[in-house]
Design an enzyme around this catalytic site. Structure first.
Site, mmCIF file in Angstrom:
data_model
loop_
_atom_site.group_PDB
_atom_site.id
_atom_site.type_symbol
_atom_site.label_atom_id
_atom_site.label_comp_id
_atom_site.label_asym_id
_atom_site.label_seq_id
_atom_site.Cartn_x
_atom_site.Cartn_y
_atom_site.Cartn_z
ATOM 1 N N SER A 98 -6.856 8.685 11.873
ATOM 2 C CA SER A 98 -7.880 8.006 12.592
ATOM 3 C C SER A 98 -9.161 8.446 12.829
ATOM 4 C CB SER A 98 -7.132 7.160 13.730
ATOM 5 O OG SER A 98 -6.900 7.895 14.811
ATOM 6 N N LYS A 123 -8.577 9.715 20.661
ATOM 7 C CA LYS A 123 -9.905 8.608 20.081
ATOM 8 C C LYS A 123 -10.963 9.014 20.843
ATOM 9 C CE LYS A 123 -7.162 5.484 18.023
ATOM 10 N NZ LYS A 123 -5.967 6.528 17.826
#
Ligand SMILES: C[S@@+](CC[C@H](N)C(=O)[O-])C[C@H]1O[C@@H](n2cnc3c(N)ncnc32)[C@H](O)[C@@H]1O
Length: 621
Positions: free
Chosen positions: A119, A157
């Site tokens: 991701s 993230k």
């Protein structure tokens, strides 16, 4: 990041310099580490220089004499973090990395994590990388953080504050952000270490006799792997067709006779046929043999379609009292009664087809139907039954599943029939590759294969994977024998003790490390390598002199010891009469094999296997 051996060399240089105020000579380094040559010592120095641990001083007669070691810092690796779905944040320091102080700055405490998932790829953070994190509880908008959300779930993230909420943004356009009212920050990323060899380096403290070349042009990420008959049935650890083809094109020529000594479902054999090589395939799993034959036997698509349509017409007319239900242990455990009846009707209708090749080909779709309509979890190699509510609601459309697979397979065969070279042949042998299977000595132009990653018990249980299908499609004399295959495959029976005469220091070292923790596992590993060594001898026997033998292998982790199977093969093969010409490392983007498995069968007791493999290129002397 440094390998263990590189760190040892660096430590030695630092200590030496502290004591003598000058650096050791290359010869002293060679002696200290029992290296093969001064050039190997030089190799370590240049690695340390390239990584910034030693200053580069040019035009010096003895490069090492001018080394001033830079200040380094050891950072604990606290486990894994997903750059995908959050996982439970458990911090278990297992190993450390050494980096120079300059790389992370003087302030703060640091730790490192291994990245899993994709991701954050747009930020240059890839699966398998190591990220160095500076511990801190606050972060600025847009910084890449270790964020803990919900019930102790950690993820990597980019963090943004927006309208009183937090947005955890993946750096991958195909993924959605996560929004939360609360986020606990455990640090920000200060360095990404792209060590492509990190997995392979673990546990490798010897002088590297062989060199692994990382070449991601072999990955074939995102490419179609199910063309022709490649996609007609799942099988564990299938060759990516592109890898098979590239090896064949590089190491053999049209009209040659090649062999895959662990042919499995026959991917390399399909490719051989498509590019005009004659091929032998050998395997000890009857299901593999069945699939390999079906995949490599061209069938006229018109005839095939005609038989298929007639079959669909027949199956609906078969009455319940006309079928014979198979008789094998636990059939009721794995299949619902209704499913058994439908499968039995389908099987009867397929058996009525006179043309053997067509019957076998449609049996392949039937075999997939067996797996998908059984009570097993799909996506597992071991047989695991679905439970509770899911099992209750399980109501598979048997004929629908069959139609879907049969029609897809017919489309694949249409292409194979069109593209397969008509004047080449494929012969498939049910046999043990550690023995003489009747192939003449010095008759094969090229061997291309991918052996199992390890023994069936703790890696891929081929027999277990094949069991339900095999029980339905009659490839075993006694259907209850199917799982027994696993005992006959490489490493299937552990050795009595750890005494052996295999000439591989890499193997010896791995066995010692594993045996310290678990002797039984070490015996499994030894048994696998003893079998493999016999296979290498047979391969040497059948191959023509000066011809190539390519093995696609995985360096698996057992008890946290990375076994360098590629180097072990190179060492064993060189004793037998091969020269190791190349070891190429590639990623495994889509190979169907467990990235995590639980050899103990304890839920949650995961042992990582691997996501890279090596292509070992040997040449017969
Ligand atoms: C990695 S798989 C090969 C998969 C194959 N490349 C494909 O594309 O389907 C390894 C195969 O080795 C077979 N095998 C294990 N031990 C064997 C032995 N001693 N002799 C022959 N085959 C063996 C297993 O049954 C399995 O099918």
């Amino acid at each position: 990041m440094l390998t263990k051996k590189q760190t040892q060399v660096l430590d030695f240089i630092k200590l030496y310099m502290a004591k003598h105020s000058y650096a050791p000579s290359l010869d002293e380094i060679k002696k200290k580490f029992k290296l093969a040559s001064v050039s190997t010592a030089h190799y370590y120095i240049s690695k340390l220089q390239d990584a910034g641990f030693l200053n580069k001083e040019h035009n010096q007669p003895r490069a090492v004499s001018t080394i001033k070691a830079k200040q380094t810092v050891e950072i604990p690796i606290l486990g894994a973090i997903t750059a995908g779905q959050p996982i439970e944040a458990i911090e278990i320091p297992d190993e450390t990395i050494t980096i120079t102080r300059d790389e992370i700055g003087k302030q703060g405490k640091h730790y490192a994590l291994r990245v899993q998932g994709s991701s954050m790829i747009d930020e240059g953070i890839f699966d398998g990388d190591i990220v160095v994190i500076r511990k801190q509880e606050v972060a600025e908008n847009g910084q890449t953080v270790v964020a803990v959300i919900d019930d102790n779930q950690a993820t990597l993230k980019k963090l943004y504050r927006e309208n009183g909420k937090f947005r955890l943004q993946p750096a991958n356009p195909t993924l959605f952000p996560i929004y939360r009212d609360e986020v606990e920050v455990r640090g920000v990323v200060v360095k990404i270490i792209r060590n492509l060899e990190s997995q392979l380096d673990q546990g490798q403290s010897r002088d590297e006799k062989y060199v692994r070349k990382i070449d991601y042009s072999w990955d074939y990420r995102g490419e179609k792997t199910k063309s022709h008959t490649h996609g007609i049935h799942t099988y564990p650890e299938m060759f990516i067709p592109q890898v098979g083809r590239r090896l064949l094109e590089t190491y053999s020529k049209e009209g040659d006779t090649i062999c895959d000594i662990f042919c499995g479902s026959g991917s390399a054999l399909v490719e051989s046929r498509l590019i005009g090589r004659n091929a032998y395939g050998i395997d000890l799993n009857p299901l593999a043999i069945f699939l390999a034959k079906a995949k490599t036997t061209p069938i006229n698509p018109q005839k095939l379609t005609k038989e298929y349509l007639a079959l669909l017409n027949r199956v609906g007319k078969i009455k319940d009292n006309e079928i014979k239900q198979p008789d094998f242990k636990n059939i009721d455990f794995w299949f619902k009664d209704k499913v058994i009846v439908k499968l039995a009707k389908l099987k009867k209708a397929i058996h009525e087809i006179k043309d053997e090749a067509i019957q076998n080909f449609l049996m392949v779709a039937f075999s997939e139907t067996v797996r998908y309509s059984s009570n097993t979890k799909t996506g597992e190699f071991k047989l695991v039954r679905v439970k509770g509510d899911k099992l209750e609601k399980h109501d598979p459309d048997v004929i629908g599943i069959f139609r879907k697979h049969a029609e897809k397979n017919i489309a694949g065969m249409t292409d194979f029939y069109k593209d397969a070279k008509k004047d080449s042949w494929t012969k498939i042998i049910y046999g043990d590759s550690s023995k003489d299977n009747g192939i003449k000595a010095n008759s094969i132009d090229c061997i291309i294969t991918s052996p199992p990653y390890g023994d069936s018990r703790t890696t891929v249980a081929y027999g277990q994977f094949s069991r339900l299908s095999a029980q339905w499609i009659d490839v075993f004399d006694d259907p209850n024998d199917a799982s027994g295959v696993d005992n006959d495959l490489l490493g299937g029976r552990a050795t009595k003790d750890l005494a052996h005469r295999l000439s591989s220091d890499y193997l010896k070292e791995s066995l010692e490390k594993i045996a310290k923790q678990d002797e039984a596992r070490a015996k499994d590993v030894l048994s696998f390598n003893l079998g493999l060594n016999e296979c290498l001898k047979q391969a040497h026997r059948i191959l023509k002199p000066k011809k190539y033998f390519c093995l696609v292998v995985g360096n698996r982790l057992v008890k946290q010891v990375r076994i360098p199977t590629d180097f072990i093969i190179a060492e064993l093969a060189e004793k037998i009469g091969f020269t190791c010409e190349d070891i190429i490392v590639r990623n495994i983007p889509g190979k169907r094999m467990p990235i995590k498995n639980s050899p103990t069968n304890i839920v949650g007791a995961l042992e990582e296997t691997m996501n890279k493999e090596s292509i070992v290129v040997l040449r017969k002397n």
